[in-house]
Design a protein around this motif. Sequence first.
Motif, PDB file in Angstrom:
ATOM      1  N   THR A 448       0.823  -1.217   0.000  1.00 15.50           N
ATOM      2  CA  THR A 448       0.000   0.000   0.000  1.00 15.50           C
ATOM      3  C   THR A 448       0.854   1.262   0.000  1.00 15.50           C
ATOM      4  OG1 THR A 448      -0.133  -0.138   2.427  1.00 15.50           O
ATOM      5  CG2 THR A 448      -1.938  -1.114   1.159  1.00 15.50           C
ATOM      6  N   ASN A 449       2.130   1.130   0.394  1.00 19.61           N
ATOM      7  CA  ASN A 449       3.004   2.299   0.458  1.00 19.61           C
ATOM      8  C   ASN A 449       3.747   2.561  -0.847  1.00 19.61           C
ATOM      9  OD1 ASN A 449       2.268   2.674   3.086  1.00 19.61           O
ATOM     10  ND2 ASN A 449       4.037   1.618   3.949  1.00 19.61           N
ATOM     11  N   VAL A 450       3.859   1.530  -1.680  1.00 17.59           N
ATOM     12  CA  VAL A 450       4.593   1.670  -2.930  1.00 17.59           C
ATOM     13  C   VAL A 450       3.601   1.857  -4.070  1.00 17.59           C
ATOM     14  CG1 VAL A 450       6.213   0.594  -4.526  1.00 17.59           C
ATOM     15  CG2 VAL A 450       6.485   0.258  -2.062  1.00 17.59           C
ATOM     16  N   HIS A 451       3.707   2.966  -4.771  1.00 12.82           N
ATOM     17  CA  HIS A 451       2.782   3.274  -5.853  1.00 12.82           C
ATOM     18  C   HIS A 451       3.556   3.483  -7.151  1.00 12.82           C
ATOM     19  CE1 HIS A 451      -0.430   3.903  -2.895  1.00 12.82           C
ATOM     20  NE2 HIS A 451       0.484   4.533  -2.179  1.00 12.82           N
ATOM     21  N   TRP A 452       2.909   3.194  -8.267  1.00  7.51           N
ATOM     22  CA  TRP A 452       3.544   3.417  -9.557  1.00  7.51           C
ATOM     23  C   TRP A 452       3.579   4.904  -9.845  1.00  7.51           C
ATOM     24  CZ3 TRP A 452       6.230   0.164 -12.530  1.00  7.51           C
ATOM     25  CH2 TRP A 452       6.602   0.615 -13.808  1.00  7.51           C
ATOM     26  N   GLN A 453       4.774   5.407 -10.123  1.00 11.65           N
ATOM     27  CA  GLN A 453       4.938   6.833 -10.389  1.00 11.65           C
ATOM     28  C   GLN A 453       4.669   7.116 -11.870  1.00 11.65           C
ATOM     29  OE1 GLN A 453       5.599   9.490  -8.274  1.00 11.65           O
ATOM     30  NE2 GLN A 453       5.139  10.646 -10.128  1.00 11.65           N
ATOM     31  N   SER A 458       5.371   8.807 -22.256  1.00 11.02           N
ATOM     32  CA  SER A 458       4.785   7.466 -22.231  1.00 11.02           C
ATOM     33  C   SER A 458       5.629   6.475 -23.019  1.00 11.02           C
ATOM     34  CB  SER A 458       3.372   7.498 -22.821  1.00 11.02           C
ATOM     35  OG  SER A 458       3.436   7.819 -24.193  1.00 11.02           O
ATOM     36  N   ARG A 459       5.319   5.187 -22.850  1.00 11.13           N
ATOM     37  CA  ARG A 459       6.026   4.148 -23.615  1.00 11.13           C
ATOM     38  C   ARG A 459       5.738   4.320 -25.110  1.00 11.13           C
ATOM     39  NH1 ARG A 459       4.235  -0.901 -24.646  1.00 11.13           N
ATOM     40  NH2 ARG A 459       5.902  -1.844 -23.413  1.00 11.13           N
ATOM     41  N   GLU A 460       4.549   4.784 -25.450  1.00  8.64           N
ATOM     42  CA  GLU A 460       4.221   5.039 -26.857  1.00  8.64           C
ATOM     43  C   GLU A 460       5.103   6.147 -27.432  1.00  8.64           C
ATOM     44  OE1 GLU A 460       1.063   2.873 -24.950  1.00  8.64           O
ATOM     45  OE2 GLU A 460       1.952   4.813 -24.417  1.00  8.64           O
ATOM     46  N   ALA A 463       8.593   4.758 -28.082  1.00  3.40           N
ATOM     47  CA  ALA A 463       8.610   3.944 -29.296  1.00  3.40           C
ATOM     48  C   ALA A 463       8.530   4.816 -30.546  1.00  3.40           C
ATOM     49  CB  ALA A 463       7.452   2.943 -29.268  1.00  3.40           C
ATOM     50  N   ALA A 464       7.706   5.874 -30.495  1.00  5.29           N
ATOM     51  CA  ALA A 464       7.546   6.759 -31.657  1.00  5.29           C
ATOM     52  C   ALA A 464       8.855   7.471 -31.974  1.00  5.29           C
ATOM     53  CB  ALA A 464       6.437   7.763 -31.388  1.00  5.29           C
ATOM     54  N   MET A 465       9.600   7.888 -30.935  1.00  3.94           N
ATOM     55  CA  MET A 465      10.877   8.553 -31.157  1.00  3.94           C
ATOM     56  C   MET A 465      11.881   7.624 -31.835  1.00  3.94           C
ATOM     57  SD  MET A 465      11.574  10.984 -27.818  1.00  3.94           S
ATOM     58  CE  MET A 465      11.152   9.774 -26.565  1.00  3.94           C
ATOM     59  N   LYS A 466      11.754   6.350 -31.579  1.00  2.00           N
ATOM     60  CA  LYS A 466      12.662   5.372 -32.184  1.00  2.00           C
ATOM     61  C   LYS A 466      12.108   4.792 -33.480  1.00  2.00           C
ATOM     62  CE  LYS A 466      14.578   4.070 -27.677  1.00  2.00           C
ATOM     63  NZ  LYS A 466      13.922   5.160 -26.924  1.00  2.00           N
ATOM     64  N   ASN A 467      10.880   5.192 -33.807  1.00  5.28           N
ATOM     65  CA  ASN A 467      10.249   4.749 -35.045  1.00  5.28           C
ATOM     66  C   ASN A 467      10.198   3.215 -35.143  1.00  5.28           C
ATOM     67  OD1 ASN A 467       8.911   5.144 -37.499  1.00  5.28           O
ATOM     68  ND2 ASN A 467      10.829   5.002 -38.669  1.00  5.28           N
ATOM     69  N   ARG A 530      13.672 -11.891 -12.825  1.00  6.18           N
ATOM     70  CA  ARG A 530      14.408 -10.622 -12.857  1.00  6.18           C
ATOM     71  C   ARG A 530      14.647 -10.170 -14.297  1.00  6.18           C
ATOM     72  NH1 ARG A 530      19.221 -11.367  -8.309  1.00  6.18           N
ATOM     73  NH2 ARG A 530      17.880 -12.066  -6.585  1.00  6.18           N
ATOM     74  N   VAL A 531      15.038 -11.112 -15.140  1.00  5.94           N
ATOM     75  CA  VAL A 531      15.281 -10.760 -16.540  1.00  5.94           C
ATOM     76  C   VAL A 531      13.992 -10.267 -17.189  1.00  5.94           C
ATOM     77  CG1 VAL A 531      15.888 -11.702 -18.801  1.00  5.94           C
ATOM     78  CG2 VAL A 531      17.241 -12.319 -16.796  1.00  5.94           C
ATOM     79  N   GLY A 532      12.879 -10.908 -16.852  1.00  3.36           N
ATOM     80  CA  GLY A 532      11.598 -10.477 -17.388  1.00  3.36           C
ATOM     81  C   GLY A 532      11.255  -9.052 -16.984  1.00  3.36           C
ATOM     82  N   GLU A 533      11.519  -8.718 -15.711  1.00  2.00           N
ATOM     83  CA  GLU A 533      11.232  -7.361 -15.243  1.00  2.00           C
ATOM     84  C   GLU A 533      12.109  -6.338 -15.968  1.00  2.00           C
ATOM     85  OE1 GLU A 533       8.855  -6.423 -13.483  1.00  2.00           O
ATOM     86  OE2 GLU A 533       8.182  -8.118 -12.274  1.00  2.00           O
ATOM     87  N   VAL A 534      13.397  -6.691 -16.183  1.00  6.44           N
ATOM     88  CA  VAL A 534      14.293  -5.782 -16.908  1.00  6.44           C
ATOM     89  C   VAL A 534      13.821  -5.616 -18.357  1.00  6.44           C
ATOM     90  CG1 VAL A 534      16.633  -5.501 -17.812  1.00  6.44           C
ATOM     91  CG2 VAL A 534      16.288  -6.253 -15.446  1.00  6.44           C
ATOM     92  N   ALA A 535      13.451  -6.724 -18.986  1.00  8.41           N
ATOM     93  CA  ALA A 535      12.970  -6.668 -20.372  1.00  8.41           C
ATOM     94  C   ALA A 535      11.725  -5.798 -20.473  1.00  8.41           C
ATOM     95  CB  ALA A 535      12.689  -8.076 -20.882  1.00  8.41           C
ATOM     96  N   LYS A 536      10.860  -5.893 -19.472  1.00  4.32           N
ATOM     97  CA  LYS A 536       9.637  -5.081 -19.478  1.00  4.32           C
ATOM     98  C   LYS A 536       9.980  -3.593 -19.424  1.00  4.32           C
ATOM     99  CE  LYS A 536       5.282  -4.391 -16.960  1.00  4.32           C
ATOM    100  NZ  LYS A 536       5.467  -2.931 -16.762  1.00  4.32           N
ATOM    101  N   LEU A 537      10.915  -3.218 -18.556  1.00  3.96           N
ATOM    102  CA  LEU A 537      11.322  -1.815 -18.477  1.00  3.96           C
ATOM    103  C   LEU A 537      11.924  -1.348 -19.801  1.00  3.96           C
ATOM    104  CD1 LEU A 537      12.925  -1.741 -14.905  1.00  3.96           C
ATOM    105  CD2 LEU A 537      10.728  -0.755 -15.602  1.00  3.96           C
TER     106      LEU A 537
END
Length: 638
Positions: A448-453, A458-460, A463-467, A530-537
Amino acid sequence: MTTQTNDPIYKTDALIAEDIDQYLQVHQHKTMLRFITCGSVDDGKSTLIGRLLYDSKMIFEDQLATLEADSKRVGTQGQEIDFALLVDGLAAEREQGITIDVAYRFFATEKRKFIVADTPGHEQYTRNMVTGASTADLAVILIDARKGVLTQTKRHSYLVKLLGIKNVVLAVNKMDLVGYSQETFDKIVADYTEFGKTIGLEDFVPMPISGYKGDNITTSSDNMPWFTGTPLLPHLETVEITSSHEPVDAPFRMPVQWVNRPNLDFRGFAGLIASGRVSPGDEIRVLPSGKTSKVAKIVTFEGDRDEAIAGEAVTLTLEDEIDCSRGQVIVAAQSPLEVADQFESTIIWMDEEEMIPGRAYWLKIGTQTVSATVQAPKYEVNVNTQEHLATKTLDLNAIGVANITTDREIPFAPYEENHDLGGFILIDKMTNQTVAAGMLHFALRRSTNVHWQATDISRESHAAMKNQKPAVLWLTGLSGSGKSTIANIVEKKLARMNRHTFLLDGDNVRHGLNKDLGFTEADRIENIRRVGEVAKLMTDAGLIVITAFISPFRSERDMVRSMMQPGEFVEVFVDTPLEVAEERDVKGLYKKARSGQLKNFTGIDSPYEAPDNAELRIDTTEMTPEEAADLIIARLIP
């Protein structure tokens, strides 16, 4: 033409229907008591239930004839009827003279209806005992008067306490075999009282009985005039049912079982009320979304209701068109449930295969099913001494305390407050077998104390900047299959196409991010998580991520897939036969594994689970690494 007579055998259809109607009228308003019998092996649990069925006249004549014949066949040492055979229905049970599965029986008296579960006494069938106890309002714990308090007696008593059964009867059975000795009875009760204090089970009703002879079962026994308490059946008929399954005097909670939409003019939410009461006009809140509305109608098969209470199945219609679906919980607006995604819990492991910390299981709680991972246990409980033992996993029938993380927030109540909203089961994602039962204690504060900032870019936008479209190319296969070689070529080809990439290689991440992990099954799972979490970021940053990991378990590859956006995870099975991979053995690992110098090596003494439905399959015996790389890029960029 129907002949009418006073003989009940010749009753007309109308009279028979009248009798049935009268029977239903008498019984439908009786309260229901669900109870279990438990204890150690051969304490007489099945015999006791058989005696209750027999004495309450719940046996048909053909059943009685079969019972008498079976009793003569198996031999009952002078007893005309072996009452245990009424309950031990499995062939294996009758042959061995033990109870293996949970046997449920229904019977009724003039005062109450009963559902009784006869649970196994053997330690190896403890999981079956948990199943029977999960819905019980009362437990009859049997003790053989000749043997006293045994290990399994303690185990079952601990589970009874753990599962929150409030009413407990301590039935000291086979008193006829100790001469109906009050001294023996008093000593057993004293021993059990001392043990009960260690687990917090101090409120129980002791009674001396003989299921074999019928002493103190339905009427007081002349053989034990020193016992002035109530016999077993009258006690069961009159005991006050105090249950945490369906508490009425608690805030309203109803898990949504399904959304009833028979036509465009009706939308209702059906479910079993877990606690409290509800009426039209009541303000409600839907969790976890938090949307609010008011109850418009309470709909049942018998018509609309002015009120419904815990334990009743109803359909609620709401005044507003708010989003609500199966698995969500409708609660009183002013008394909402807590919502969290990390919990401390007690887990009773019920599978032959040990628990794998970090592995993703399905967690079913109420009407919700979510993906959950179990952390390494904080400790295992020694049920005999209540000692907390250090452990890294849980084996069959082990009881431990561990933290659980779900893939999304869920509404819940602590198990001690509400069994339906705090009790759960864990299901293996591959076999669909139930592997554990558990009870939620409380939400972890960090949930409850940790929230997504939230961020402005955005991720979109990344991605758009990298085309390009973010993706994870997940190469899996045996050591020596060629994953790293192919991954390296893929990245070079994408770089020439001005694509923004990053390559995560299995060996490389173990030099830094995962250097604290070994190669046990649990460590392999944590490695992939852990690898999955890094890949997601990295996909959030708009990158094309290329990974080369053995990743031997399907459930962990599926876990990583679930982290990604739909369509972003591309599983590439680098399919190389074991003998071919072993022939290559560039790093000499197979040779070490064969000689016993390298433990837990995939393909030798640790399994590899090939993908069932990979997006791509690369047969390295039929194509070169260059050709394989071209095939992968063609799949990524049509």
